[in-house]
Scaffold this active site. Sequence first.
Site, mmCIF file in Angstrom:
data_model
loop_
_atom_site.group_PDB
_atom_site.id
_atom_site.type_symbol
_atom_site.label_atom_id
_atom_site.label_comp_id
_atom_site.label_asym_id
_atom_site.label_seq_id
_atom_site.Cartn_x
_atom_site.Cartn_y
_atom_site.Cartn_z
ATOM 1 N N ASN A 96 88.405 36.210 -13.934
ATOM 2 C CA ASN A 96 86.964 36.251 -13.552
ATOM 3 C C ASN A 96 86.356 37.585 -13.644
ATOM 4 O OD1 ASN A 96 87.090 33.657 -12.514
ATOM 5 N ND2 ASN A 96 88.141 34.399 -10.724
ATOM 6 N N HIS A 147 98.180 30.433 -4.972
ATOM 7 C CA HIS A 147 97.188 31.104 -5.949
ATOM 8 C C HIS A 147 97.083 32.495 -5.259
ATOM 9 C CE1 HIS A 147 93.166 31.089 -7.715
ATOM 10 N NE2 HIS A 147 93.349 32.134 -7.283
ATOM 11 N N ARG A 165 85.952 31.693 5.048
ATOM 12 C CA ARG A 165 84.472 31.492 4.355
ATOM 13 C C ARG A 165 83.969 30.403 5.383
ATOM 14 N NH1 ARG A 165 85.243 30.759 -2.079
ATOM 15 N NH2 ARG A 165 86.453 32.340 -2.633
ATOM 16 N N GLU A 198 96.836 20.898 -18.359
ATOM 17 C CA GLU A 198 97.990 21.560 -18.320
ATOM 18 C C GLU A 198 98.881 21.156 -17.252
ATOM 19 O OE1 GLU A 198 96.551 25.605 -17.121
ATOM 20 O OE2 GLU A 198 96.147 24.896 -15.006
ATOM 21 N N GLU A 225 93.435 35.808 -11.920
ATOM 22 C CA GLU A 225 93.885 34.822 -11.170
ATOM 23 C C GLU A 225 95.493 34.375 -11.776
ATOM 24 O OE1 GLU A 225 89.943 33.191 -9.156
ATOM 25 O OE2 GLU A 225 91.123 31.527 -10.426
ATOM 26 N N ARG A 230 83.829 39.362 -12.953
ATOM 27 C CA ARG A 230 82.692 39.519 -11.928
ATOM 28 C C ARG A 230 83.273 40.158 -10.528
ATOM 29 N NH1 ARG A 230 83.855 35.471 -9.059
ATOM 30 N NH2 ARG A 230 84.404 33.288 -10.103
ATOM 31 N N LYS A 256 88.589 27.853 -2.351
ATOM 32 C CA LYS A 256 89.446 28.754 -1.384
ATOM 33 C C LYS A 256 88.418 28.685 -0.023
ATOM 34 C CE LYS A 256 90.229 31.618 -5.291
ATOM 35 N NZ LYS A 256 89.562 32.714 -5.983
ATOM 36 N N GLU A 309 93.291 32.437 -14.876
ATOM 37 C CA GLU A 309 92.021 32.820 -15.456
ATOM 38 C C GLU A 309 91.707 34.103 -15.217
ATOM 39 O OE1 GLU A 309 89.879 29.390 -14.008
ATOM 40 O OE2 GLU A 309 88.452 30.930 -12.973
ATOM 41 N N VAL A 333 84.084 36.413 -4.515
ATOM 42 C CA VAL A 333 83.664 36.128 -3.247
ATOM 43 C C VAL A 333 84.420 36.981 -2.321
ATOM 44 C CG1 VAL A 333 83.399 34.340 -1.527
ATOM 45 C CG2 VAL A 333 82.788 33.787 -3.906
#
Lengths: 70, 455
Positions: B295, B213, B344, B205, B280, B297, B242, B293, B300
């Site tokens: 996700n 993001h 993180r 792409e 996202e 679920r 991330k 996309e 994080v």
Amino acid sequence: MKEIQSSMAGTVFQLLVGEGDSVTAGQTVIVLESMKMEIPVEAQMDGTVGEIKVAEGDFVNEGDVLVVLA
Amino acid sequence: MERGMGMKKLLIANRGEIALRIIRTCKKMKIQTVVVYSEADAELPYIKEADKAYLIGPPQVSQSYLKMNEILEIAKKEKADAIHPGYGLLSENAQFARMVEEAGIIFIGPSPAIIESMGDKIKARKTMIEAGVPVVPGQENESADLEAAKLFASEAGYPVMLKASNGGGGVGMVRCDNEQALTQHFESTKKRSQAYFGSGSLFIEKYIANARHIEVQIFGDTNGNVFHLFERNCSMQRRNQKIIEEAPSPNLSQSARENILEIAVLAAESVGYKNAGTIEMIVDEEENAYFLEMNTRLQVEHPVTEMITGIDLVEWQINTAQGLPLPIQDQHEITEQGHAIEYRVYAEDPFTFIPSPGLLSEMEVSAGEGIRVDYGYQKGNKVTPFYDPMIAKIIIHAQSREECLEKSKKVMKDSKIEGLKSNIPLFTALMDAEEFKRGNYHTQTLQNILKGEKK
């Protein structure tokens, strides 16, 4: 004996050289996978690959000999 | 699935901090927990906190956490009512979700069909185009054909991103600035895609410069409603992964924000989404948003959303999965308060990002109001090379972004992580970086800062 050692614990992801290949210092010979990251392992000196001690998928510890240069 | 409020026991098919975080909500809801662990994880805190724990195999995930049949057998033996997959591992594996359902056990997440259709980036993209959701110009390359990729790239213009169709988490993704780079990276990307995601199918792409993001937490209830829980800016990244996420997104106009939230709800509605999910998006310099996309679920970075909304997403997930209604019926009942930032904490060199497995000889993060620490390891644990290097997440909440940064600075300064390298020094350095202070950053900013470029 000229040995290329593993820089860290991980799994052998890609073998980029074969026995008999000549390598130059700084060339990436093996790619390890550790903590989901690919870590290139480079030859420290010029030479010819004498023996490859690991196979793709093997787990190695820091300091393990991966490749022996002749 | 007609189990009503009967959930008594839940198996967590995951490890580390997310397993511990799910246990926390289960305890609150008086649900017993069963966990699985590999030989490398035997000492981790989540095992001690669970009601029951099963050793399932050697360290490698393929021989432990990804063993679907074994995990399912344990769930059956334990008479677990449900399985929570966490994130990563089996969380977006439609086959596993299907096996769980067929065994008469609740899979906490959307239906296997949705997991499947959103997991395939090519299919997901098609679905979104049909629903009227904007997407980045791109092309599927199922047979991994280099010539077709070259043709697309020359038409769309370089740089392009080359990635695994089934990929995620930044793995198997590479930016190509010209035809030479594309050619050079093609084979290795294909191989990586095959190795990590079981398919050599690639996607190419157009690369959007200075992109942000930004993602939206969405939630579909049992009545077919889809709500959003606002957005998260996840643009501070290293290696396409991330490291910092924050909500609300700084430097985003109100109209762009509304547009992004609207797109996300539309995207989720178009597939009849149920349970927690994330849309996202890539946001360009003109604030145009494109679907990247979905996700299917828990993410994080979900704590960032929990901190500003006061909602326990895992509790919502569990209740929705067992057919219970949400405590809200209308979008306006979901409100936000203050600002939250998640850091993180990775066991790695803070500036080269080289992993740093080892013994965690000290781990101390100061506690306090508005400070949440979701940890997977504690003092004395060994951080092994088999899994992602994330050892904890530090989430800071305050009334304003400025206050949040002030508090973050102090927490980073007082944190003690010893025995291995951690990226705390990177966070400390970022506190003084103008781009981060002003909230004016995109996905390449961190790299630019490290290079010492002023941009």
